[in-house]
Scaffold this motif. Structure first.
Motif, PDB file in Angstrom:
ATOM      1  N   HIS A   5       0.801  -1.174  -0.051  1.00 31.23           N
ATOM      2  CA  HIS A   5       0.038   0.126  -0.129  1.00 31.23           C
ATOM      3  C   HIS A   5       0.871   1.094  -0.075  1.00 31.23           C
ATOM      4  O   HIS A   5       1.888   1.414   0.948  1.00 31.23           O
ATOM      5  N   THR A   6       0.728   2.227  -0.809  1.00 28.81           N
ATOM      6  CA  THR A   6       1.499   3.470  -1.074  1.00 28.81           C
ATOM      7  C   THR A   6       0.642   4.515  -0.196  1.00 28.81           C
ATOM      8  O   THR A   6      -0.697   4.353  -0.247  1.00 28.81           O
ATOM      9  N   GLU A   7       1.352   5.131   0.613  1.00 29.05           N
ATOM     10  CA  GLU A   7       0.527   6.204   1.337  1.00 29.05           C
ATOM     11  C   GLU A   7       0.081   7.437   0.498  1.00 29.05           C
ATOM     12  O   GLU A   7      -1.014   7.674   0.964  1.00 29.05           O
ATOM     13  N   ASN A   8       0.618   7.763  -0.354  1.00 34.38           N
ATOM     14  CA  ASN A   8      -0.114   8.531  -1.262  1.00 34.38           C
ATOM     15  C   ASN A   8      -0.599   8.146  -2.514  1.00 34.38           C
ATOM     16  O   ASN A   8      -0.956   8.877  -3.515  1.00 34.38           O
ATOM     17  N   GLY A   9      -1.257   6.713  -2.505  1.00 31.61           N
ATOM     18  CA  GLY A   9      -1.769   6.279  -3.694  1.00 31.61           C
ATOM     19  C   GLY A   9      -2.962   7.101  -4.071  1.00 31.61           C
ATOM     20  O   GLY A   9      -3.313   7.009  -5.340  1.00 31.61           O
ATOM     21  N   PHE A  10      -3.852   7.562  -2.966  1.00 26.86           N
ATOM     22  CA  PHE A  10      -5.053   8.047  -3.510  1.00 26.86           C
ATOM     23  C   PHE A  10      -4.634   9.481  -4.276  1.00 26.86           C
ATOM     24  O   PHE A  10      -5.380   9.687  -5.285  1.00 26.86           O
ATOM     25  N   ALA A  11      -3.723  10.131  -3.723  1.00 26.34           N
ATOM     26  CA  ALA A  11      -3.430  11.392  -4.396  1.00 26.34           C
ATOM     27  C   ALA A  11      -2.890  11.209  -5.978  1.00 26.34           C
ATOM     28  O   ALA A  11      -3.336  11.861  -6.843  1.00 26.34           O
ATOM     29  N   GLN A  12      -2.034  10.169  -5.955  1.00 25.04           N
ATOM     30  CA  GLN A  12      -1.623   9.958  -7.412  1.00 25.04           C
ATOM     31  C   GLN A  12      -2.728   9.514  -8.227  1.00 25.04           C
ATOM     32  O   GLN A  12      -2.696   9.754  -9.354  1.00 25.04           O
ATOM     33  N   ARG A  13      -3.650   8.649  -7.731  1.00 22.55           N
ATOM     34  CA  ARG A  13      -4.704   8.175  -8.444  1.00 22.55           C
ATOM     35  C   ARG A  13      -5.689   9.419  -8.773  1.00 22.55           C
ATOM     36  O   ARG A  13      -6.165   9.500 -10.018  1.00 22.55           O
ATOM     37  N   LEU A  14      -6.105  10.103  -7.816  1.00 26.17           N
ATOM     38  CA  LEU A  14      -6.655  11.327  -8.185  1.00 26.17           C
ATOM     39  C   LEU A  14      -6.352  12.477  -9.195  1.00 26.17           C
ATOM     40  O   LEU A  14      -6.927  12.707 -10.274  1.00 26.17           O
ATOM     41  N   ALA A  15      -5.018  12.541  -9.307  1.00 30.93           N
ATOM     42  CA  ALA A  15      -4.236  13.450 -10.064  1.00 30.93           C
ATOM     43  C   ALA A  15      -4.207  12.755 -11.594  1.00 30.93           C
ATOM     44  O   ALA A  15      -4.711  13.112 -12.712  1.00 30.93           O
ATOM     45  N   ALA A  16      -4.021  11.475 -11.632  1.00 33.41           N
ATOM     46  CA  ALA A  16      -3.955  10.729 -13.084  1.00 33.41           C
ATOM     47  C   ALA A  16      -5.237  10.754 -13.611  1.00 33.41           C
ATOM     48  O   ALA A  16      -5.374  10.952 -14.652  1.00 33.41           O
ATOM     49  N   LEU A  17      -6.301  10.479 -12.454  1.00 32.07           N
ATOM     50  CA  LEU A  17      -7.712  10.344 -13.318  1.00 32.07           C
ATOM     51  C   LEU A  17      -8.036  11.710 -13.871  1.00 32.07           C
ATOM     52  O   LEU A  17      -8.916  12.228 -14.814  1.00 32.07           O
ATOM     53  N   ARG A  18      -7.764  12.737 -12.827  1.00 37.99           N
ATOM     54  CA  ARG A  18      -8.249  13.972 -13.587  1.00 37.99           C
ATOM     55  C   ARG A  18      -7.516  14.514 -14.833  1.00 37.99           C
ATOM     56  O   ARG A  18      -8.007  15.045 -15.781  1.00 37.99           O
ATOM     57  N   LYS A  19      -6.269  14.050 -14.763  1.00 38.84           N
ATOM     58  CA  LYS A  19      -5.458  14.270 -16.004  1.00 38.84           C
ATOM     59  C   LYS A  19      -5.820  13.758 -17.148  1.00 38.84           C
ATOM     60  O   LYS A  19      -5.945  13.968 -18.472  1.00 38.84           O
TER      61      LYS A  19
END
Length: 120
Positions: A5-19
């Motif tokens: 589990h990556t600590e910032n996984g949510f942050a990375q997925r959010l940015a990727a989906l937005r882009k």
């Protein structure tokens, strides 16, 4: 071995989906109803959204909450089992009971073997 589990996984997925949806942070923040600075904190991993915000993000991005919250391998059956589970979902209640019993037995056997061999 369980997926890491990556600590910032949510942050990375959010940015990727937005882009992926070709949205700016400003555009997404307006759709979700949060200030753009708050959205930037979500994407930086310095702040976590509430359940309502997660729901609004998912709707605005045309995604599921699971896609935002969990990595590809963090939730759900492996691809090789997904089709079998979909097929089992169409079984009768009695057939599902048999399959569940079989799976429970196999899981218990696997866990017992793992514990007795000392590899946890």
């Amino acid at each position: 071995m369980p997926p890491r589990h990556t600590e910032n996984g949510f942050a990375q997925r959010l940015a990727a989906l937005r882009k992926e949806k070709s949205l700016t942070q400003q555009q997404l923040s307006e759709r979700v109803g949060v200030h753009v600075q708050q959205l930037k904190r979500y994407e930086a991993g310095s702040s976590q959204p509430t359940l309502d915000v997660i729901r609004n993000l998912a709707v605005a991005l045309g995604a599921t909450a699971d896609q935002l919250l969990f990595g590809k391998d963090e939730r759900g059956p492996d691809d090789d089992l997904r089709l079998q589970f979909e097929a089992v979902s169409r079984f009768s209640a009695e057939e599902k009971k048999v399959i569940k019993s079989l799976l429970d037995s196999m899981i218990l056997t696997h866990e017992a073997r793992r514990w007795s061999s000392g590899s946890g």
